[in-house]
Motif scaffolding. Structure first.
Motif, PDB file in Angstrom:
ATOM      1  N   ARG A  28      -0.086 -61.710  -8.177  1.00 45.34           N
ATOM      2  CA  ARG A  28       0.422 -62.852  -7.397  1.00 45.34           C
ATOM      3  C   ARG A  28      -0.661 -63.930  -7.293  1.00 45.34           C
ATOM      4  N   ALA A  29      -1.895 -63.503  -7.040  1.00 50.25           N
ATOM      5  CA  ALA A  29      -2.992 -64.466  -6.932  1.00 50.25           C
ATOM      6  C   ALA A  29      -3.272 -65.150  -8.268  1.00 50.25           C
ATOM      7  N   ALA A  30      -2.995 -64.446  -9.375  1.00 50.81           N
ATOM      8  CA  ALA A  30      -3.306 -64.970 -10.710  1.00 50.81           C
ATOM      9  C   ALA A  30      -2.164 -65.784 -11.313  1.00 50.81           C
ATOM     10  N   ALA A  31      -0.997 -65.773 -10.692  1.00 54.05           N
ATOM     11  CA  ALA A  31       0.174 -66.470 -11.241  1.00 54.05           C
ATOM     12  C   ALA A  31       0.136 -67.943 -10.841  1.00 54.05           C
ATOM     13  N   VAL A  32      -0.728 -68.681 -11.500  1.00 52.89           N
ATOM     14  CA  VAL A  32      -0.956 -70.091 -11.178  1.00 52.89           C
ATOM     15  C   VAL A  32      -0.664 -70.943 -12.413  1.00 52.89           C
ATOM     16  N   PRO A  33      -0.405 -72.239 -12.217  1.00 55.56           N
ATOM     17  CA  PRO A  33      -0.192 -73.104 -13.375  1.00 55.56           C
ATOM     18  C   PRO A  33      -1.363 -73.028 -14.350  1.00 55.56           C
ATOM     19  N   GLY A  34      -1.041 -72.887 -15.631  1.00 55.69           N
ATOM     20  CA  GLY A  34      -2.057 -72.786 -16.675  1.00 55.69           C
ATOM     21  C   GLY A  34      -2.358 -71.374 -17.107  1.00 55.69           C
ATOM     22  N   ALA A  35      -2.009 -70.396 -16.275  1.00 58.54           N
ATOM     23  CA  ALA A  35      -2.214 -68.996 -16.663  1.00 58.54           C
ATOM     24  C   ALA A  35      -1.136 -68.586 -17.655  1.00 58.54           C
ATOM     25  N   THR A  36      -1.463 -67.695 -18.553  1.00 61.54           N
ATOM     26  CA  THR A  36      -0.461 -67.143 -19.463  1.00 61.54           C
ATOM     27  C   THR A  36       0.032 -65.811 -18.909  1.00 61.54           C
ATOM     28  N   THR A  37       1.186 -65.399 -19.375  1.00 58.14           N
ATOM     29  CA  THR A  37       1.674 -64.090 -18.939  1.00 58.14           C
ATOM     30  C   THR A  37       0.785 -62.972 -19.492  1.00 58.14           C
ATOM     31  N   HIS A  38       0.106 -63.228 -20.607  1.00 57.90           N
ATOM     32  CA  HIS A  38      -0.884 -62.265 -21.117  1.00 57.90           C
ATOM     33  C   HIS A  38      -2.029 -62.111 -20.121  1.00 57.90           C
ATOM     34  N   ASP A  39      -2.460 -63.225 -19.505  1.00 60.31           N
ATOM     35  CA  ASP A  39      -3.511 -63.157 -18.491  1.00 60.31           C
ATOM     36  C   ASP A  39      -3.109 -62.213 -17.363  1.00 60.31           C
ATOM     37  N   LEU A  40      -1.858 -62.301 -16.936  1.00 55.50           N
ATOM     38  CA  LEU A  40      -1.374 -61.453 -15.846  1.00 55.50           C
ATOM     39  C   LEU A  40      -1.378 -59.987 -16.263  1.00 55.50           C
ATOM     40  N   ASP A  41      -1.024 -59.743 -17.509  1.00 55.70           N
ATOM     41  CA  ASP A  41      -1.041 -58.371 -18.019  1.00 55.70           C
ATOM     42  C   ASP A  41      -2.453 -57.793 -17.987  1.00 55.70           C
ATOM     43  N   GLN A  42      -3.424 -58.612 -18.325  1.00 63.97           N
ATOM     44  CA  GLN A  42      -4.811 -58.163 -18.296  1.00 63.97           C
ATOM     45  C   GLN A  42      -5.282 -57.879 -16.871  1.00 63.97           C
ATOM     46  N   VAL A  43      -4.806 -58.673 -15.926  1.00 59.94           N
ATOM     47  CA  VAL A  43      -5.124 -58.434 -14.519  1.00 59.94           C
ATOM     48  C   VAL A  43      -4.582 -57.070 -14.091  1.00 59.94           C
ATOM     49  N   ILE A 100       0.009 -41.583 -11.283  1.00 59.11           N
ATOM     50  CA  ILE A 100      -1.109 -40.815 -10.739  1.00 59.11           C
ATOM     51  C   ILE A 100      -0.764 -39.331 -10.877  1.00 59.11           C
ATOM     52  N   ASP A 101      -1.561 -38.605 -11.627  1.00 61.65           N
ATOM     53  CA  ASP A 101      -1.361 -37.162 -11.813  1.00 61.65           C
ATOM     54  C   ASP A 101       0.078 -36.826 -12.206  1.00 61.65           C
ATOM     55  N   GLY A 102       0.664 -37.667 -13.061  1.00 66.46           N
ATOM     56  CA  GLY A 102       1.998 -37.408 -13.574  1.00 66.46           C
ATOM     57  C   GLY A 102       3.131 -37.925 -12.712  1.00 66.46           C
ATOM     58  N   TRP A 103       2.825 -38.570 -11.575  1.00 68.89           N
ATOM     59  CA  TRP A 103       3.860 -39.064 -10.669  1.00 68.89           C
ATOM     60  C   TRP A 103       3.875 -40.587 -10.660  1.00 68.89           C
ATOM     61  N   HIS A 104       5.081 -41.146 -10.638  1.00 72.42           N
ATOM     62  CA  HIS A 104       5.271 -42.561 -10.928  1.00 72.42           C
ATOM     63  C   HIS A 104       5.519 -43.421  -9.690  1.00 72.42           C
ATOM     64  N   GLY A 105       5.079 -44.687  -9.804  1.00 70.84           N
ATOM     65  CA  GLY A 105       5.432 -45.749  -8.870  1.00 70.84           C
ATOM     66  C   GLY A 105       5.981 -46.925  -9.652  1.00 70.84           C
ATOM     67  N   ASP A 106       6.887 -47.696  -9.051  1.00 68.60           N
ATOM     68  CA  ASP A 106       7.547 -48.795  -9.767  1.00 68.60           C
ATOM     69  C   ASP A 106       8.045 -49.799  -8.740  1.00 68.60           C
ATOM     70  N   ALA A 107       7.694 -51.068  -8.908  1.00 62.45           N
ATOM     71  CA  ALA A 107       8.161 -52.109  -7.991  1.00 62.45           C
ATOM     72  C   ALA A 107       8.049 -53.470  -8.667  1.00 62.45           C
ATOM     73  N   ALA A 108       8.839 -54.420  -8.169  1.00 60.50           N
ATOM     74  CA  ALA A 108       8.866 -55.773  -8.734  1.00 60.50           C
ATOM     75  C   ALA A 108       8.977 -56.800  -7.618  1.00 60.50           C
ATOM     76  N   TYR A 109       8.536 -58.013  -7.924  1.00 61.91           N
ATOM     77  CA  TYR A 109       8.662 -59.112  -6.961  1.00 61.91           C
ATOM     78  C   TYR A 109       8.808 -60.424  -7.719  1.00 61.91           C
ATOM     79  N   THR A 110       9.270 -61.447  -7.024  1.00 63.08           N
ATOM     80  CA  THR A 110       9.384 -62.786  -7.599  1.00 63.08           C
ATOM     81  C   THR A 110       8.352 -63.689  -6.942  1.00 63.08           C
ATOM     82  N   ALA A 111       7.585 -64.407  -7.763  1.00 61.52           N
ATOM     83  CA  ALA A 111       6.547 -65.313  -7.265  1.00 61.52           C
ATOM     84  C   ALA A 111       6.868 -66.747  -7.660  1.00 61.52           C
ATOM     85  N   PHE A 112       6.380 -67.673  -6.850  1.00 63.30           N
ATOM     86  CA  PHE A 112       6.533 -69.100  -7.121  1.00 63.30           C
ATOM     87  C   PHE A 112       5.223 -69.634  -7.687  1.00 63.30           C
ATOM     88  N   VAL A 113       5.315 -70.279  -8.825  1.00 61.47           N
ATOM     89  CA  VAL A 113       4.135 -70.827  -9.483  1.00 61.47           C
ATOM     90  C   VAL A 113       3.930 -72.260  -9.021  1.00 61.47           C
TER      91      VAL A 113
END
Length: 278
Positions: A28-43, A100-113
């Motif tokens: 969320r902090a990295a989703a700013v104008p000029g960032a690429t979606t690849h940048d977010l993946d690296q974060v 973590i140790d074979g157990w999963h977490g999953d969540a999503a959110y919408t951010a405003f750029v």
């Protein structure tokens, strides 16, 4: 078969869920104008490494990235790349997971750029997020799966219509069971489909990912040539929110929320279970 977890397994899922929450905070902090979606993946990759967690999206069915980055009219499964540069006024839905140790977490959110978003976009995200919380609040022992679907749909249908005429509840995609795998039975619809019946009873040990996807237009989608990216057929922008939740003997616990869902579920008169991470 619906996988029933022990308290110890739910505690591991809570650990994974908190890693997902950390990914959300960092991206969320990295989703700013000029960032690429690849940048977010690296974060996201950096956060996973810092917590000793594994990505559950990377390689899943051949998916080539750590997170999904779905911009504007893309509903879900957007692939991060260096060509997609975020612009002021965009919205982006980020779907992240961790193991973590074979157990999963999953969540999503919408951010405003950036700034200057149309009020209808702000309202779209609010309606989608709140419908998710309505569904999470229906995760009660004795309820059935359809009660979650009904709560999500009912919340959306009660809201004032946008200027585009209606909210489109995406039908092809929905929530799911989660645990030793990311996607498990049962499938969780975001609307009531009477032909499916009421679904299984909700019992302690059950863990679900509840994830409404809503557009400012059609509920219909198409998949692009990359065989992953899903967008609305009419080009209307969409929002995607998701949390993973466990039902315990002491009540529900939102595994991917920092506070376990305490504040939001209290608005529905629901008290969360004791948090093993506390």
């Amino acid at each position: 078969m619906v996988e029933i977890k022990t308290p110890e397994q739910i505690a591991k899922m809570r650990e994974a869920g908190l890693v997902v929450a950390a990914i959300h905070e960092a991206t969320r902090a990295a989703a700013v104008p000029g960032a690429t979606t690849h940048d977010l993946d690296q974060v996201a990759r950096k956060v996973l490494d810092e917590h000793g967690a594994k990505p559950n999206f990377l390689g899943y069915g051949g998916f080539p990235a750590t997170i999904c980055t779905s911009v504007n009219q893309v509903v879900v499964h957007g692939i991060p790349d260096q060509a997609t540069v975020l612009k002021d006024g965009d919205i982006i839905s980020i779907d992240a997971g961790a193991i973590i140790d074979g157990w999963h977490g999953d969540a999503a959110y919408t951010a405003f750029v950036g700034t200057g978003h149309a009020p209808e976009l702000v309202e779209l995200s609010r309606v989608t997020e709140e419908s998710m919380w309505a569904g999470l609040a229906a995760m009660k022992a004795g309820n059935r799966l359809v009660d979650i679907s009904k709560a999500v749909e009912s919340y959306i249908r009660r809201q004032p219509r946008p200027s585009t005429g209606k909210y489109g509840i995406i039908e092809e995609y929905g929530g799911h069971g989660i645990g030793s795998q990311m996607h498990m039975d049962p499938h969780v619809l975001n609307y009531v489909e009477r032909r499916r019946g009421r679904g299984p009873k909700l019992v302690p040990g059950m863990c679900l990912a509840i994830e409404p996807m809503v557009s400012l237009g059609t509920p219909r989608t198409r998949t692009l040539e990359d065989e992953w990216t899903v967008e609305t057929t009419d080009g209307s922008w969409s929002s995607h929110w998701e949390h993973s939740i466990a039902l315990t003997e002491q009540g529900p616990l939102v595994l991917t929320a920092v506070d376990g869902g305490k504040a939001k579920l209290a608005e529905y008169g629901v008290t969360i279970a004791p948090d093993p991470a506390a």
